[in-house]
Design an enzyme around this catalytic site. Sequence first.
Site, mmCIF file in Angstrom:
data_model
loop_
_atom_site.group_PDB
_atom_site.id
_atom_site.type_symbol
_atom_site.label_atom_id
_atom_site.label_comp_id
_atom_site.label_asym_id
_atom_site.label_seq_id
_atom_site.Cartn_x
_atom_site.Cartn_y
_atom_site.Cartn_z
ATOM 1 N NE ARG A 178 -3.475 -2.580 0.168
ATOM 2 C CZ ARG A 178 -3.070 -3.584 -0.615
ATOM 3 N NH1 ARG A 178 -2.085 -3.395 -1.488
ATOM 4 N NH2 ARG A 178 -3.626 -4.753 -0.567
ATOM 5 C CB SER A 243 -8.436 -2.223 5.327
ATOM 6 O OG SER A 243 -9.001 -3.437 4.915
ATOM 7 C CD GLU A 316 -5.126 -0.177 3.545
ATOM 8 O OE1 GLU A 316 -5.071 -1.230 4.219
ATOM 9 O OE2 GLU A 316 -5.624 -0.135 2.409
HETATM 10 C C1 FAD Z 1 -15.484 -0.377 0.742
HETATM 11 C C2 FAD Z 1 -14.017 -0.178 0.446
HETATM 12 C C3 FAD Z 1 -13.232 -1.279 0.107
HETATM 13 C C4 FAD Z 1 -11.861 -1.110 -0.159
HETATM 14 N N1 FAD Z 1 -11.126 -2.196 -0.506
HETATM 15 C C5 FAD Z 1 -9.816 -2.054 -0.809
HETATM 16 C C6 FAD Z 1 -9.030 -3.176 -1.226
HETATM 17 O O1 FAD Z 1 -9.515 -4.290 -1.359
HETATM 18 N N2 FAD Z 1 -7.720 -2.960 -1.500
HETATM 19 C C7 FAD Z 1 -7.146 -1.727 -1.401
HETATM 20 O O2 FAD Z 1 -5.951 -1.598 -1.680
HETATM 21 N N3 FAD Z 1 -7.860 -0.652 -1.025
HETATM 22 C C8 FAD Z 1 -9.177 -0.781 -0.734
HETATM 23 N N4 FAD Z 1 -9.898 0.317 -0.352
HETATM 24 C C9 FAD Z 1 -9.249 1.629 -0.244
HETATM 25 C C10 FAD Z 1 -9.303 2.467 -1.529
HETATM 26 O O3 FAD Z 1 -10.340 2.022 -2.346
HETATM 27 C C11 FAD Z 1 -8.008 2.413 -2.316
HETATM 28 O O4 FAD Z 1 -6.935 2.852 -1.539
HETATM 29 C C12 FAD Z 1 -8.114 3.273 -3.600
HETATM 30 O O5 FAD Z 1 -7.069 2.908 -4.461
HETATM 31 C C13 FAD Z 1 -8.040 4.771 -3.335
HETATM 32 O O6 FAD Z 1 -8.331 5.456 -4.544
HETATM 33 P P1 FAD Z 1 -9.076 6.862 -4.562
HETATM 34 O O7 FAD Z 1 -9.163 7.333 -5.957
HETATM 35 O O8 FAD Z 1 -10.351 6.778 -3.824
HETATM 36 O O9 FAD Z 1 -8.023 7.749 -3.755
HETATM 37 P P2 FAD Z 1 -8.341 8.954 -2.764
HETATM 38 O O10 FAD Z 1 -8.885 8.401 -1.491
HETATM 39 O O11 FAD Z 1 -9.132 10.000 -3.451
HETATM 40 O O12 FAD Z 1 -6.861 9.493 -2.521
HETATM 41 C C14 FAD Z 1 -5.895 8.704 -1.855
HETATM 42 C C15 FAD Z 1 -4.526 9.404 -1.931
HETATM 43 O O13 FAD Z 1 -4.060 9.314 -3.271
HETATM 44 C C16 FAD Z 1 -3.770 10.617 -3.768
HETATM 45 N N5 FAD Z 1 -4.107 10.662 -5.195
HETATM 46 C C17 FAD Z 1 -5.264 10.255 -5.775
HETATM 47 N N6 FAD Z 1 -5.208 10.452 -7.112
HETATM 48 C C18 FAD Z 1 -3.993 11.002 -7.363
HETATM 49 C C19 FAD Z 1 -3.344 11.434 -8.552
HETATM 50 N N7 FAD Z 1 -3.922 11.352 -9.759
HETATM 51 N N8 FAD Z 1 -2.096 11.920 -8.438
HETATM 52 C C20 FAD Z 1 -1.456 12.023 -7.228
HETATM 53 N N9 FAD Z 1 -2.041 11.644 -6.070
HETATM 54 C C21 FAD Z 1 -3.281 11.130 -6.144
HETATM 55 C C22 FAD Z 1 -4.664 11.553 -2.977
HETATM 56 O O14 FAD Z 1 -4.159 12.871 -2.994
HETATM 57 C C23 FAD Z 1 -4.628 10.895 -1.616
HETATM 58 O O15 FAD Z 1 -3.512 11.319 -0.902
HETATM 59 C C24 FAD Z 1 -11.272 0.184 -0.085
HETATM 60 C C25 FAD Z 1 -12.078 1.282 0.233
HETATM 61 C C26 FAD Z 1 -13.430 1.115 0.489
HETATM 62 C C27 FAD Z 1 -14.277 2.315 0.819
#
Ligand code: FAD
Length: 324
Positions: A178, A243, A316
């Site tokens: 991660r 998580s 996380e």
């Molecule tokens: C129900 C649920 C289930 C989940 N299951 C999993 C799982 O199985 N595995 C897992 O790994 N994660 C899981 N997650 C966590 C999450 O989905 C992941 O971490 C996902 O990849 C985050 O993406 P996001 O676009 O929502 O990022 P955000 O939450 O919007 O941002 C996360 C970070 O990334 C940065 N960021 C985003 N886009 C960019 C960009 N283009 N350039 C630079 N920085 C950027 C943001 O600034 C921030 O700091 C889960 C979440 C939920 C709610």
Amino acid sequence: MKAPERFGVRIEMQTPLAPYTTMKVGGPADYFARVQTVDQLIRLVRWARNEALPYWILGGGSNVLIGDAGVRGLVIYNRCRRVRIDEAPCCVFPQDDRPFVFAESGAGMAGLARRTIAAGLAGLEWAVSLPGTVGGAVVNNAGAYGGEVKDNLYDVMVLGADDEIVETPAAQLRFGYRVSTLKAQPGSEDNDALAVVRPGFGPVVLSANFRLAHGEREAIEAQAEQNLRHRRRSQPVEPSLGSTFVNPPGDYAGRLIEAAGLKGFAIGGVQVSRQHANFLINPGGVGGATAADVIGLIRHIRRVVADRFGILLKPEIQLVGEFC
Ligand SMILES: Cc1cc2nc3c(=O)[nH]c(=O)nc-3n(C[C@H](O)[C@H](O)[C@H](O)COP(=O)(O)OP(=O)(O)OC[C@H]3O[C@@H](n4cnc5c(N)ncnc54)[C@H](O)[C@@H]3O)c2cc1C
């Protein structure tokens, strides 16, 4: 704040961020702008740098807890969502016909996975129900069911902190559990070691190229369906951030929280899910839990688990902005 209108971007003020996160928690952004094209994203970031206005990229908001006092600076909501499947040029890759899958960084990771599965391509079955964007998944090296971003990522286009646009091979991002070199380093740690990220001038992922293998479509679909069913069985449907803690070496955060008797424990509007103890849920949605409730519960869980098992759980999720 008018200049970005020249390239079609409107900047709003005091925009509530809770609706843009899967936890439905968080105060307002001082400034908020939505970008629909990579060109807008690049121009807006360069403009903000020029104005010395710190920015922060919001993808699907599925891994961030926004503070109740909101975010000081510019929140850039990434809606750049184009996706394309390209055959590998045989003059460049004569021995390897695995196609490339191009995705802009605001494309939904789950939608991208579904599109590749429908095209009979193997490699993203693990992501079929992953919330969030390609950019967020790359930054975090998201993963599930034995797969993770780094397994199939070929390269990413990054707008570097030095304003250069660089095609960066995946290997250079030094992916771990991660984490990647692109993940924002928290700016401060409070006395309970909860680190907070604030807007700055960091690198931005513009797009990503995955390289996937041709496969047997029925088998790929069956694997994806199995992952989907497992997720539906094991994870709550209420607003959450997935998580909350990373798994400590050799164990599971959810197992420890459950063994500490904390399933169902609640502070204010937030509760430890009875279905999956590593998920904190906000059943009330927007206006239900506050970030202070979530922080309170995170601290409580860490204290109880540390007392019982001698293990300090590490979040996380990222804490972003200002916490009262
Ligand atoms: C129900 C649920 C289930 C989940 N299951 C999993 C799982 O199985 N595995 C897992 O790994 N994660 C899981 N997650 C966590 C999450 O989905 C992941 O971490 C996902 O990849 C985050 O993406 P996001 O676009 O929502 O990022 P955000 O939450 O919007 O941002 C996360 C970070 O990334 C940065 N960021 C985003 N886009 C960019 C960009 N283009 N350039 C630079 N920085 C950027 C943001 O600034 C921030 O700091 C889960 C979440 C939920 C709610």
